[in-house]
Design a protein around this motif. Structure first.
Motif, short mmCIF file in Angstrom:
data_model
loop_
_atom_site.label_atom_id
_atom_site.label_comp_id
_atom_site.label_asym_id
_atom_site.label_seq_id
_atom_site.Cartn_x
_atom_site.Cartn_y
_atom_site.Cartn_z
N ASN A 47 0.76 -1.20 -0.06
CA ASN A 47 -0.06 0.05 -0.02
C ASN A 47 0.90 1.23 0.04
OD1 ASN A 47 -2.55 -1.67 0.53
ND2 ASN A 47 -1.60 -1.95 2.38
N TRP A 58 -8.81 3.46 4.92
CA TRP A 58 -8.24 2.24 3.85
C TRP A 58 -8.05 1.11 5.09
CZ3 TRP A 58 -7.87 -1.10 0.27
CH2 TRP A 58 -7.24 -1.99 0.19
N LYS A 64 -9.59 -2.65 4.94
CA LYS A 64 -8.75 -3.65 4.09
C LYS A 64 -8.74 -4.71 5.10
CE LYS A 64 -3.80 -4.54 3.78
NZ LYS A 64 -3.81 -5.46 4.87
N GLY A 93 -3.81 -4.63 -2.09
CA GLY A 93 -3.16 -3.34 -2.11
C GLY A 93 -3.76 -1.96 -2.78
N ILE A 94 -3.50 -0.93 -2.36
CA ILE A 94 -3.82 0.36 -3.02
C ILE A 94 -2.97 1.17 -2.98
CG2 ILE A 94 -4.92 1.26 -0.87
CD1 ILE A 94 -7.52 1.94 -2.35
N SER A 95 -3.01 2.13 -3.84
CA SER A 95 -2.18 3.53 -4.02
C SER A 95 -3.44 4.69 -3.68
CB SER A 95 -1.74 3.66 -5.33
OG SER A 95 -1.30 4.95 -5.50
#
Length: 279
Positions: free
Chosen positions: A48, A68, A72, A79-81
């Motif tokens: 992340n 987030w 999560k 994952g994340i941006s």
């Protein structure tokens, strides 16, 4: 995916009794504004990441990161941006951080096809902050409890809103801490819903109790409100616990003229109410 993270003002804010959880009950009208931040979310297979164009906010304490983390853990997401571009000042009473958190929740819901309803998202939102549930649907809503008991109402503001944002950060916890005694309990029972449904809204009934403690501590903020009224605003008030003061004007030309009365040292923006609710 890009998401707009809108700001808010409070049209009237009554501080009620202190609760066992040390929060205060409130009675307010939340109004979402078109003035906004921008949040970009992307799914990733790697770790992340979070970035913000304001260095002081580019950390793990940011409410986007907290939002987030909750999603999560709750749904076992990968994952994340997250990229946050700030326009809304910090500690200004405009709900920027709360809006960022709510938009992250809604964005994750969309990005990962979770299909959570607004009530389900609000249940998550209140774990992050008192103002976060409002931003799930936005628009115009009456807020009670700590701000989490919400009732949607039709839009009643028209015209243009001039935001004057001095370089003063006010922590909401400090502002609440200045109320040593319970304020007039009767005022917390004002029915804002009945007032805003009148043909001519009686804005003189929409007081912000935080002005009682903010204005003596920061006379500069009181002067901003007075100048807005002298410049033709039909209504002016502190938003939330400040430090932003806003004025409501009938047309854009009046707002532009009023804006010219203020020193360039103030961050000032002319915006409009955001009507309708998120779908």
């Amino acid at each position: 995916m890009n998401f707009l993270s809108y700001s808010k003002i409070n049209i009237g804010l009554i501080i009620g009794e202190k609760r066992p959880d040390n929060y205060h009950n409130i009675n307010t009208v939340y109004q979402e504004l078109l003035f906004h931040d921008i949040i970009t979310l992307k799914r990733t297979k790697a770790k992340n990441s979070f970035t913000c164009d304001i260095k002081d906010l580019d950390n793990r304490d940011n409410l986007c990161v907290k939002a987030w983390a909750i999603m999560k853990d709750k749904f076992g997401l990968d994952g994340i941006s997250i990229s946050l571009k700030k326009n809304i000042p910090v500690g200004a009473g405009l709900g920027g951080g709360s809006s960022n958190a709510a938009v992250t929740l809604k964005g994750v819901n969309e990005l990962f096809n979770l299909e959570l309803s607004s009530p389900e998202l609000r249940d998550v939102a209140i774990k992050i902050g008192a103002d976060v549930p409002f931003f799930i649907d936005g628009g115009t809503q009456i807020g009670k409890g700590v701000g989490d008991i919400l009732s949607k109402v039709g839009p009643f503001l028209d015209g243009f809103i001039l935001l004057i944002m001095p370089k003063i950060q006010i922590k909401t916890s400090w502002a609440y801490g200045q109320f040593k005694n319970v304020l007039d309990g009767k005022s917390s029972n004002i029915n804002f819903g009945s007032l805003i449904n009148k043909k001519n809204t009686p804005f003189e009934m929409f007081k912000n109790d935080f002005e009682l403690v903010i204005f003596p501590a920061y006379p500069e903020i009181r002067r901003i409100k007075n100048l807005l009224l002298e410049s033709g605003a039909r209504y002016a008030s502190l938003s939330g616990s400040g430090s932003t003061v806003f004025g409501l004007f009938y047309d854009e030309a009046e707002a532009i003229l009023a804006k010219s009365e203020f020193s360039s040292e103030y961050h000032s923006v002319i915006t409009r109410p955001k009507t309708g609710f998120a779908t």
